[in-house]
Design a protein around this motif. Structure first.
Motif, PDB file in Angstrom:
ATOM      1  N   GLU A 150     -11.983  -5.481   0.797  1.00 52.99           N
ATOM      2  CA  GLU A 150     -11.675  -4.320   1.638  1.00 52.99           C
ATOM      3  C   GLU A 150     -10.211  -3.913   1.511  1.00 52.99           C
ATOM      4  OE1 GLU A 150     -11.922  -2.966   6.360  1.00 52.99           O
ATOM      5  OE2 GLU A 150     -12.338  -5.028   5.777  1.00 52.99           O
ATOM      6  N   GLU A 151      -9.314  -4.891   1.520  1.00 51.52           N
ATOM      7  CA  GLU A 151      -7.881  -4.586   1.403  1.00 51.52           C
ATOM      8  C   GLU A 151      -7.551  -4.022   0.028  1.00 51.52           C
ATOM      9  OE1 GLU A 151      -5.946  -7.919   4.392  1.00 51.52           O
ATOM     10  OE2 GLU A 151      -6.676  -8.541   2.425  1.00 51.52           O
ATOM     11  N   SER A 200      -4.848  12.561 -12.421  1.00 47.43           N
ATOM     12  CA  SER A 200      -4.257  11.272 -12.771  1.00 47.43           C
ATOM     13  C   SER A 200      -5.161  10.140 -12.306  1.00 47.43           C
ATOM     14  CB  SER A 200      -2.867  11.145 -12.136  1.00 47.43           C
ATOM     15  OG  SER A 200      -1.957  12.078 -12.703  1.00 47.43           O
ATOM     16  N   TYR A 201      -4.863   8.926 -12.773  1.00 44.79           N
ATOM     17  CA  TYR A 201      -5.696   7.769 -12.461  1.00 44.79           C
ATOM     18  C   TYR A 201      -4.838   6.581 -12.012  1.00 44.79           C
ATOM     19  CZ  TYR A 201      -9.716   9.903 -14.887  1.00 44.79           C
ATOM     20  OH  TYR A 201     -10.743  10.724 -15.278  1.00 44.79           O
ATOM     21  N   LEU A 202      -5.461   5.718 -11.213  1.00 43.06           N
ATOM     22  CA  LEU A 202      -4.907   4.408 -10.886  1.00 43.06           C
ATOM     23  C   LEU A 202      -5.832   3.358 -11.482  1.00 43.06           C
ATOM     24  CD1 LEU A 202      -3.098   2.377  -9.320  1.00 43.06           C
ATOM     25  CD2 LEU A 202      -4.603   2.736  -7.331  1.00 43.06           C
ATOM     26  N   MET A 203      -5.291   2.472 -12.337  1.00 46.19           N
ATOM     27  CA  MET A 203      -6.044   1.338 -12.866  1.00 46.19           C
ATOM     28  C   MET A 203      -5.369   0.070 -12.351  1.00 46.19           C
ATOM     29  SD  MET A 203      -4.874   1.513 -16.912  1.00 46.19           S
ATOM     30  CE  MET A 203      -5.158  -0.183 -17.385  1.00 46.19           C
ATOM     31  N   PHE A 221      -6.299   0.481  -1.595  1.00 46.02           N
ATOM     32  CA  PHE A 221      -5.342   1.062  -2.548  1.00 46.02           C
ATOM     33  C   PHE A 221      -5.896   2.345  -3.175  1.00 46.02           C
ATOM     34  CE2 PHE A 221      -3.737  -3.392  -2.713  1.00 46.02           C
ATOM     35  CZ  PHE A 221      -2.399  -3.149  -2.445  1.00 46.02           C
ATOM     36  N   PHE A 222      -7.215   2.499  -3.142  1.00 41.34           N
ATOM     37  CA  PHE A 222      -7.866   3.651  -3.773  1.00 41.34           C
ATOM     38  C   PHE A 222      -8.277   4.713  -2.762  1.00 41.34           C
ATOM     39  CE2 PHE A 222      -8.154   0.185  -6.731  1.00 41.34           C
ATOM     40  CZ  PHE A 222      -7.976   0.782  -7.968  1.00 41.34           C
ATOM     41  N   ASP A 223      -7.792   4.596  -1.529  1.00 45.11           N
ATOM     42  CA  ASP A 223      -8.095   5.612  -0.515  1.00 45.11           C
ATOM     43  C   ASP A 223      -7.689   7.000  -1.018  1.00 45.11           C
ATOM     44  OD1 ASP A 223      -9.070   3.727   1.189  1.00 45.11           O
ATOM     45  OD2 ASP A 223      -7.427   3.828   2.655  1.00 45.11           O
ATOM     46  N   HIS A 260       0.829  -1.209   0.000  1.00 45.55           N
ATOM     47  CA  HIS A 260       0.000   0.000   0.000  1.00 45.55           C
ATOM     48  C   HIS A 260       0.865   1.261   0.000  1.00 45.55           C
ATOM     49  CE1 HIS A 260      -3.175  -2.862   1.265  1.00 45.55           C
ATOM     50  NE2 HIS A 260      -3.983  -2.015   0.664  1.00 45.55           N
ATOM     51  N   GLU A 261       1.971   1.214   0.734  1.00 47.88           N
ATOM     52  CA  GLU A 261       2.860   2.385   0.779  1.00 47.88           C
ATOM     53  C   GLU A 261       3.509   2.652  -0.576  1.00 47.88           C
ATOM     54  OE1 GLU A 261       2.087   0.875   4.767  1.00 47.88           O
ATOM     55  OE2 GLU A 261       2.794  -0.105   2.928  1.00 47.88           O
ATOM     56  N   LEU A 262       3.836   1.589  -1.306  1.00 42.57           N
ATOM     57  CA  LEU A 262       4.427   1.760  -2.640  1.00 42.57           C
ATOM     58  C   LEU A 262       3.458   2.468  -3.579  1.00 42.57           C
ATOM     59  CD1 LEU A 262       6.131  -1.728  -3.070  1.00 42.57           C
ATOM     60  CD2 LEU A 262       7.312   0.469  -2.897  1.00 42.57           C
TER      61      LEU A 262
END
Length: 270
Positions: free
Chosen positions: A222-223, A186-189, A227-229, A172-174
């Motif tokens: 949930e985990e 920007s986006y995360l996919m 990543f999208f927090d 998650h930190e990465l």
């Protein structure tokens, strides 16, 4: 090249399986070794639909890239690229946006050996390949900055990658560190395997891969959502991988034969 020259001789460790080469085997490719096929076959004894899962993840990448390009994204950073399999991300993006710029990144030397296939950009666009590990986000960003404009939105692609990074390695930190470098818009996919639907088979697969030196960190819904927090999830939010905008691509044969044990989502940085 901003990364290594793909014509340079590379040291490939064939003593243990590698996720990128196993993925290639699942997809019917030839760029894998007996150790990868052997582990792949062991995975098939636990769940014969593993190749379907690999194709489903690939299809998600196509659909998400198509959606992002149609919604104005012109820059992509794809980490955990894997061995080239057409259509690659840049081909999908540049079909919609010929001027799209794409940086690929992987840590397996065999991907580097085939990187030329990832560099066949349209004349208007750019593609580049970096030999780097997701556990070294600073090196990835440094290399990507030579190609991508970090003042404009970038789509970060982490498809079927983070389930090979444990919490101890700071998964998650990465992701947080990579997203922190990207500008607003920007986006995360991302896709991620889960044990939510197949706990016994998943536990056996995790143990087999661990014995072979491969980490498998299956995460719950949930985990995965964590990543999208802080991001705004694109409709329909977190979904079983084939259910994310199915209208943007063709269904994968076999994807409806039971639940595909993985989640996919796209989120926007405000």
């Amino acid at each position: 090249m901003t990364g290594q020259d793909p014509t340079t001789a590379v040291e490939i460790d064939t003593s243990k399986p590698h996720p990128a080469r196993m993925y290639d085997w699942y997809l019917g490719g030839k760029d894998n070794y007996p150790v990868d096929e052997e582990m792949g076959r062991q995975m098939l004894t636990l769940d014969p639909r593993v190749p379907v899962m690999a194709r489903v993840n690939r299809a998600f990448m196509h659909r998400a890239t198509r959606w992002l390009a149609k919604n104005g994204v012109r820059q992509f950073l794809d980490i955990g690229t894997g061995i080239p399999t057409e259509p690659n991300l840049h081909q999908v993006a540049q079909q919609t946006a010929p001027d799209a710029r794409v940086v690929y990144c992987d840590n397996d030397p065999i991907v580097l050996a085939h990187a030329a296939a990832l560099l066949r950009s349209t004349p208007e666009g750019v593609t580049e390949y970096l030999q780097a590990d997701v556990r070294d986000p600073a090196a990835i960003v440094e290399g990507a900055r030579k190609i991508l404009d970090f003042d404009r939105p970038i789509a970060l692609s982490l498809v079927a990658l983070l389930h090979f990074i444990s919490d101890e390695d700071g998964a998650h930190e990465l992701v947080d560190r990579l997203l922190a470098e990207l500008p607003s818009g920007s986006y995360l996919m991302m896709t991620h395997a889960t044990a939510d639907f197949t706990p016994e088979e998943s536990a056996a697969a995790t143990a087999k891969l661990k014995a072979a030196g491969v980490t498998l960190a299956l995460r719950s819904r949930e985990e995965f959502t964590r990543f999208f927090d802080g991001l705004d999830l694109v409709d329909p939010g977190v979904a079983i991988v084939p259910d994310w905008h199915p209208e943007l691509g063709e269904p994968v044969p076999g994807q409806d034969d039971g639940v595909i044990p993985g989640y996919g989502a796209v989120g926007r940085k405000g």
